[in-house]
Design a protein around this motif. Sequence first.
Motif, PDB file in Angstrom:
ATOM      1  N   VAL A   1       0.842  -1.205   0.000  1.00 43.86           N
ATOM      2  CA  VAL A   1       0.000   0.000   0.000  1.00 43.86           C
ATOM      3  C   VAL A   1       0.872   1.248   0.000  1.00 43.86           C
ATOM      4  O   VAL A   1       0.612   2.198  -0.736  1.00 43.86           O
ATOM      5  N   SER A   2       1.919   1.225   0.795  1.00 44.67           N
ATOM      6  CA  SER A   2       2.823   2.373   0.875  1.00 44.67           C
ATOM      7  C   SER A   2       3.520   2.625  -0.464  1.00 44.67           C
ATOM      8  O   SER A   2       3.669   3.774  -0.885  1.00 44.67           O
ATOM      9  N   LEU A   3       3.915   1.564  -1.139  1.00 49.68           N
ATOM     10  CA  LEU A   3       4.619   1.700  -2.426  1.00 49.68           C
ATOM     11  C   LEU A   3       3.699   2.112  -3.569  1.00 49.68           C
ATOM     12  O   LEU A   3       4.059   2.947  -4.395  1.00 49.68           O
ATOM     13  N   THR A   4       2.503   1.518  -3.617  1.00 56.20           N
ATOM     14  CA  THR A   4       1.614   1.760  -4.751  1.00 56.20           C
ATOM     15  C   THR A   4       0.661   2.926  -4.528  1.00 56.20           C
ATOM     16  O   THR A   4       0.119   3.473  -5.493  1.00 56.20           O
ATOM     17  N   GLY A   5       0.405   3.261  -3.262  1.00 54.24           N
ATOM     18  CA  GLY A   5      -0.564   4.313  -2.972  1.00 54.24           C
ATOM     19  C   GLY A   5      -2.002   3.852  -3.100  1.00 54.24           C
ATOM     20  O   GLY A   5      -2.932   4.652  -3.048  1.00 54.24           O
ATOM     21  N   ARG A   6      -2.211   2.544  -3.268  1.00 55.50           N
ATOM     22  CA  ARG A   6      -3.569   1.993  -3.419  1.00 55.50           C
ATOM     23  C   ARG A   6      -3.937   1.188  -2.178  1.00 55.50           C
ATOM     24  O   ARG A   6      -3.146   0.376  -1.684  1.00 55.50           O
ATOM     25  N   GLU A   7      -5.156   1.415  -1.690  1.00 51.85           N
ATOM     26  CA  GLU A   7      -5.603   0.710  -0.490  1.00 51.85           C
ATOM     27  C   GLU A   7      -5.836  -0.774  -0.765  1.00 51.85           C
ATOM     28  O   GLU A   7      -6.047  -1.183  -1.910  1.00 51.85           O
ATOM     29  N   LYS A   8      -5.792  -1.551   0.294  1.00 50.32           N
ATOM     30  CA  LYS A   8      -6.044  -2.998   0.225  1.00 50.32           C
ATOM     31  C   LYS A   8      -7.141  -3.346   1.213  1.00 50.32           C
ATOM     32  O   LYS A   8      -7.147  -2.862   2.343  1.00 50.32           O
ATOM     33  N   LYS A   9      -8.065  -4.205   0.777  1.00 55.82           N
ATOM     34  CA  LYS A   9      -9.112  -4.714   1.660  1.00 55.82           C
ATOM     35  C   LYS A   9      -8.791  -6.164   1.991  1.00 55.82           C
ATOM     36  O   LYS A   9      -8.489  -6.951   1.092  1.00 55.82           O
ATOM     37  N   LEU A  10      -8.861  -6.486   3.251  1.00 58.90           N
ATOM     38  CA  LEU A  10      -8.670  -7.860   3.680  1.00 58.90           C
ATOM     39  C   LEU A  10     -10.031  -8.545   3.756  1.00 58.90           C
ATOM     40  O   LEU A  10     -11.070  -7.896   3.658  1.00 58.90           O
ATOM     41  N   TRP A  11     -10.036  -9.826   3.934  1.00 63.56           N
ATOM     42  CA  TRP A  11     -11.254 -10.608   4.033  1.00 63.56           C
ATOM     43  C   TRP A  11     -11.879 -10.399   5.417  1.00 63.56           C
ATOM     44  O   TRP A  11     -11.230  -9.909   6.328  1.00 63.56           O
ATOM     45  N   PRO A  12     -13.139 -10.797   5.596  1.00 63.56           N
ATOM     46  CA  PRO A  12     -13.763 -10.689   6.916  1.00 63.56           C
ATOM     47  C   PRO A  12     -12.970 -11.492   7.954  1.00 63.56           C
ATOM     48  O   PRO A  12     -12.511 -12.606   7.682  1.00 63.56           O
ATOM     49  N   MET A  13     -12.812 -10.896   9.127  1.00 60.77           N
ATOM     50  CA  MET A  13     -12.022 -11.505  10.206  1.00 60.77           C
ATOM     51  C   MET A  13     -12.777 -11.410  11.521  1.00 60.77           C
ATOM     52  O   MET A  13     -13.661 -10.570  11.679  1.00 60.77           O
ATOM     53  N   SER A  14     -12.345 -12.241  12.461  1.00 57.32           N
ATOM     54  CA  SER A  14     -12.893 -12.182  13.815  1.00 57.32           C
ATOM     55  C   SER A  14     -12.389 -10.902  14.492  1.00 57.32           C
ATOM     56  O   SER A  14     -11.380 -10.328  14.065  1.00 57.32           O
ATOM     57  N   PRO A  15     -13.066 -10.444  15.529  1.00 54.33           N
ATOM     58  CA  PRO A  15     -12.593  -9.245  16.248  1.00 54.33           C
ATOM     59  C   PRO A  15     -11.145  -9.387  16.736  1.00 54.33           C
ATOM     60  O   PRO A  15     -10.368  -8.440  16.647  1.00 54.33           O
ATOM     61  N   GLU A  16     -10.785 -10.558  17.210  1.00 54.02           N
ATOM     62  CA  GLU A  16      -9.419 -10.799  17.697  1.00 54.02           C
ATOM     63  C   GLU A  16      -8.397 -10.644  16.572  1.00 54.02           C
ATOM     64  O   GLU A  16      -7.338 -10.033  16.750  1.00 54.02           O
TER      65      GLU A  16
END
Length: 150
Positions: A101-116
Amino acid sequence: MLSENEIKEIVKDFFDNMGFYVEVKETGFRAGNIFVRVKAEDPKIIIGKEGQVLREIQHILKLLIRRKTVENFYFDLDINDYKVGKMEYLKDLARDLADDVSLTGREKKLWPMSPEERRMVHMELSKRSDVATQSEGEGEDRKIIIKPLN
């Protein structure tokens, strides 16, 4: 609060009654929270896909322990160090994605995760000044977005 031996006995009895042989490797207390590490012969069945069965067993064991005490506590169960490995993987992944993200300037979305799991990613990346994290979504669909900071 219950003793470590009483907690160990509750956990052992639960798995015995379910027909699973487990060895309770460690029980303990940290800041009023209870943790238990278990070694199982066939961990895949009791961990389940993406740890879902493990989370359900953890919830049931917490209820069983809560019946015997009036204390409020967080209960953490780990089977064959599944959670330890998963958290290390998530930390590594978060750092790698943040670098991208820092190199490309494009955001990344991760998959759904548990609160932990989300908490672990947020904490890991909170040390960085080049990216920010944010959670989006509701319930089981809640996920993290890693965004560049300009």
